[in-house]
Motif scaffolding. Structure first.
Motif, PDB file in Angstrom:
ATOM      1  N   ALA A   2       7.361  -2.818 -14.605  1.00 45.81           N
ATOM      2  CA  ALA A   2       7.045  -4.204 -14.291  1.00 45.81           C
ATOM      3  C   ALA A   2       6.219  -4.825 -15.410  1.00 45.81           C
ATOM      4  CB  ALA A   2       6.276  -4.274 -12.990  1.00 45.81           C
ATOM      5  N   GLU A   3       6.150  -6.119 -15.425  1.00 45.14           N
ATOM      6  CA  GLU A   3       5.207  -6.782 -16.318  1.00 45.14           C
ATOM      7  C   GLU A   3       3.799  -6.431 -15.857  1.00 45.14           C
ATOM      8  OE1 GLU A   3       6.143 -11.006 -16.479  1.00 45.14           O
ATOM      9  OE2 GLU A   3       7.951 -10.493 -15.412  1.00 45.14           O
ATOM     10  N   ASP A   4       2.825  -6.981 -16.555  1.00 46.50           N
ATOM     11  CA  ASP A   4       1.465  -6.656 -16.146  1.00 46.50           C
ATOM     12  C   ASP A   4       0.951  -7.610 -15.072  1.00 46.50           C
ATOM     13  OD1 ASP A   4       1.344  -8.813 -17.772  1.00 46.50           O
ATOM     14  OD2 ASP A   4      -0.147  -8.008 -19.149  1.00 46.50           O
ATOM     15  N   ARG A   5       1.859  -8.306 -14.460  1.00 48.28           N
ATOM     16  CA  ARG A   5       1.427  -9.121 -13.337  1.00 48.28           C
ATOM     17  C   ARG A   5       1.083  -8.213 -12.161  1.00 48.28           C
ATOM     18  NH1 ARG A   5       4.793 -14.423 -12.472  1.00 48.28           N
ATOM     19  NH2 ARG A   5       6.658 -13.324 -13.046  1.00 48.28           N
ATOM     20  N   LEU A   6       0.321  -8.744 -11.222  1.00 46.96           N
ATOM     21  CA  LEU A   6      -0.247  -7.925 -10.156  1.00 46.96           C
ATOM     22  C   LEU A   6       0.361  -8.300  -8.809  1.00 46.96           C
ATOM     23  CD1 LEU A   6      -3.930  -8.227 -11.359  1.00 46.96           C
ATOM     24  CD2 LEU A   6      -2.453  -6.225 -11.605  1.00 46.96           C
ATOM     25  N   ALA A   7       0.950  -7.304  -8.154  1.00 42.54           N
ATOM     26  CA  ALA A   7       1.487  -7.536  -6.820  1.00 42.54           C
ATOM     27  C   ALA A   7       0.446  -7.165  -5.767  1.00 42.54           C
ATOM     28  CB  ALA A   7       2.746  -6.707  -6.616  1.00 42.54           C
ATOM     29  N   ASN A  15       0.986 -12.043  -8.361  1.00 35.80           N
ATOM     30  CA  ASN A  15      -0.075 -12.890  -8.896  1.00 35.80           C
ATOM     31  C   ASN A  15      -0.133 -12.806 -10.419  1.00 35.80           C
ATOM     32  OD1 ASN A  15      -1.878 -13.693  -6.359  1.00 35.80           O
ATOM     33  ND2 ASN A  15      -1.156 -11.601  -6.071  1.00 35.80           N
ATOM     34  N   ASP A  16      -0.857 -13.743 -11.026  1.00 32.52           N
ATOM     35  CA  ASP A  16      -1.064 -13.723 -12.470  1.00 32.52           C
ATOM     36  C   ASP A  16      -1.838 -12.469 -12.878  1.00 32.52           C
ATOM     37  OD1 ASP A  16       0.210 -16.124 -12.749  1.00 32.52           O
ATOM     38  OD2 ASP A  16      -1.636 -17.294 -12.560  1.00 32.52           O
ATOM     39  N   PRO A  17      -1.659 -12.024 -14.154  1.00 27.09           N
ATOM     40  CA  PRO A  17      -2.297 -10.782 -14.608  1.00 27.09           C
ATOM     41  C   PRO A  17      -3.815 -10.793 -14.482  1.00 27.09           C
ATOM     42  CG  PRO A  17      -0.668 -11.528 -16.198  1.00 27.09           C
ATOM     43  CD  PRO A  17      -0.806 -12.621 -15.179  1.00 27.09           C
ATOM     44  N   ASP A  18      -4.421 -11.961 -14.562  1.00 28.10           N
ATOM     45  CA  ASP A  18      -5.881 -12.004 -14.520  1.00 28.10           C
ATOM     46  C   ASP A  18      -6.431 -12.272 -13.120  1.00 28.10           C
ATOM     47  OD1 ASP A  18      -4.951 -14.542 -14.340  1.00 28.10           O
ATOM     48  OD2 ASP A  18      -6.325 -15.421 -15.801  1.00 28.10           O
ATOM     49  N   ALA A  19      -5.560 -12.224 -12.108  1.00 27.51           N
ATOM     50  CA  ALA A  19      -6.010 -12.489 -10.741  1.00 27.51           C
ATOM     51  C   ALA A  19      -6.940 -11.381 -10.249  1.00 27.51           C
ATOM     52  CB  ALA A  19      -4.806 -12.599  -9.819  1.00 27.51           C
ATOM     53  N   GLN A  20      -7.981 -11.764  -9.548  1.00 26.46           N
ATOM     54  CA  GLN A  20      -8.885 -10.788  -8.933  1.00 26.46           C
ATOM     55  C   GLN A  20      -8.513 -10.573  -7.474  1.00 26.46           C
ATOM     56  OE1 GLN A  20     -11.289  -9.221 -10.866  1.00 26.46           O
ATOM     57  NE2 GLN A  20     -10.197 -10.328 -12.462  1.00 26.46           N
ATOM     58  N   SER A  27      -6.382 -10.930  -0.392  1.00 28.30           N
ATOM     59  CA  SER A  27      -6.663  -9.503  -0.523  1.00 28.30           C
ATOM     60  C   SER A  27      -7.013  -9.147  -1.961  1.00 28.30           C
ATOM     61  CB  SER A  27      -5.435  -8.708  -0.078  1.00 28.30           C
ATOM     62  OG  SER A  27      -5.601  -7.345  -0.424  1.00 28.30           O
ATOM     63  N   SER A  28      -7.916  -8.186  -2.136  1.00 28.28           N
ATOM     64  CA  SER A  28      -8.226  -7.714  -3.483  1.00 28.28           C
ATOM     65  C   SER A  28      -7.448  -6.446  -3.806  1.00 28.28           C
ATOM     66  CB  SER A  28      -9.728  -7.457  -3.616  1.00 28.28           C
ATOM     67  OG  SER A  28     -10.139  -6.515  -2.651  1.00 28.28           O
ATOM     68  N   SER A  29      -6.513  -6.084  -2.929  1.00 27.11           N
ATOM     69  CA  SER A  29      -5.703  -4.881  -3.136  1.00 27.11           C
ATOM     70  C   SER A  29      -4.465  -5.232  -3.963  1.00 27.11           C
ATOM     71  CB  SER A  29      -5.299  -4.293  -1.782  1.00 27.11           C
ATOM     72  OG  SER A  29      -4.604  -3.080  -1.967  1.00 27.11           O
ATOM     73  N   LEU A  30      -4.654  -5.334  -5.286  1.00 27.49           N
ATOM     74  CA  LEU A  30      -3.577  -5.701  -6.197  1.00 27.49           C
ATOM     75  C   LEU A  30      -3.209  -4.512  -7.065  1.00 27.49           C
ATOM     76  CD1 LEU A  30      -4.995  -9.169  -7.373  1.00 27.49           C
ATOM     77  CD2 LEU A  30      -3.501  -8.704  -5.435  1.00 27.49           C
ATOM     78  N   THR A  31      -1.934  -4.429  -7.459  1.00 25.83           N
ATOM     79  CA  THR A  31      -1.502  -3.306  -8.273  1.00 25.83           C
ATOM     80  C   THR A  31      -0.464  -3.730  -9.305  1.00 25.83           C
ATOM     81  OG1 THR A  31      -0.407  -1.164  -8.225  1.00 25.83           O
ATOM     82  CG2 THR A  31       0.257  -2.731  -6.531  1.00 25.83           C
ATOM     83  N   GLU A  32      -0.505  -3.054 -10.468  1.00 25.13           N
ATOM     84  CA  GLU A  32       0.526  -3.277 -11.481  1.00 25.13           C
ATOM     85  C   GLU A  32       1.766  -2.451 -11.185  1.00 25.13           C
ATOM     86  OE1 GLU A  32      -0.856  -2.626 -15.451  1.00 25.13           O
ATOM     87  OE2 GLU A  32      -2.785  -3.579 -15.050  1.00 25.13           O
ATOM     88  N   ASP A  33       1.659  -1.563 -10.225  1.00 20.84           N
ATOM     89  CA  ASP A  33       2.750  -0.619  -9.963  1.00 20.84           C
ATOM     90  C   ASP A  33       3.682  -1.167  -8.886  1.00 20.84           C
ATOM     91  OD1 ASP A  33       4.332   1.568  -9.987  1.00 20.84           O
ATOM     92  OD2 ASP A  33       2.851   2.947  -9.164  1.00 20.84           O
ATOM     93  N   TRP A  34       4.593  -2.042  -9.324  1.00 22.52           N
ATOM     94  CA  TRP A  34       5.525  -2.654  -8.390  1.00 22.52           C
ATOM     95  C   TRP A  34       6.874  -2.826  -9.067  1.00 22.52           C
ATOM     96  CZ3 TRP A  34       7.474  -7.465  -9.832  1.00 22.52           C
ATOM     97  CH2 TRP A  34       6.774  -8.136 -10.844  1.00 22.52           C
ATOM     98  N   ALA A  35       7.896  -3.107  -8.279  1.00 21.73           N
ATOM     99  CA  ALA A  35       9.247  -3.261  -8.832  1.00 21.73           C
ATOM    100  C   ALA A  35      10.028  -4.272  -8.010  1.00 21.73           C
ATOM    101  CB  ALA A  35       9.977  -1.919  -8.830  1.00 21.73           C
TER     102      ALA A  35
END
Ligand SMILES: [Zn+2]
Length: 65
Positions: A2-7, A15-20, A27-35
């Motif tokens: 995936a891109e470095d965006r955060l699911a 969400n955008d890569p810089d989202a907290q 939710s603050s439970s974001l991950t780069e590990d998505w498809a």
């Protein structure tokens, strides 16, 4: 890969890569590990949205680990 965006692990919103926190559910439970990137424009008419429990239009990850 995936891109470095955060699911979001809660609602699958992408969400955008810089989202907290998730801009949809907060939710603050974001991950780069998505498809699998899907854009849902009319959740009420979408079988995918129903399967994913998506109620808001937006971009979502099909799989979030
Ligand atoms: Zn979320």
């Amino acid at each position: 890969m995936a891109e470095d965006r955060l699911a979001c692990r809660e609602c699958h919103h992408v969400n955008d890569p810089d989202a907290q926190t998730c801009e949809h559910c907060g939710s603050s439970s974001l991950t780069e590990d998505w498809a699998g990137y899907v854009i849902i424009t009319q959740p009420e008419d979408s079988e995918i949205a129903a399967e994913m429990n998506v109620t808001k239009a937006g971009s979502y990850a099909l799989k979030v680990r």
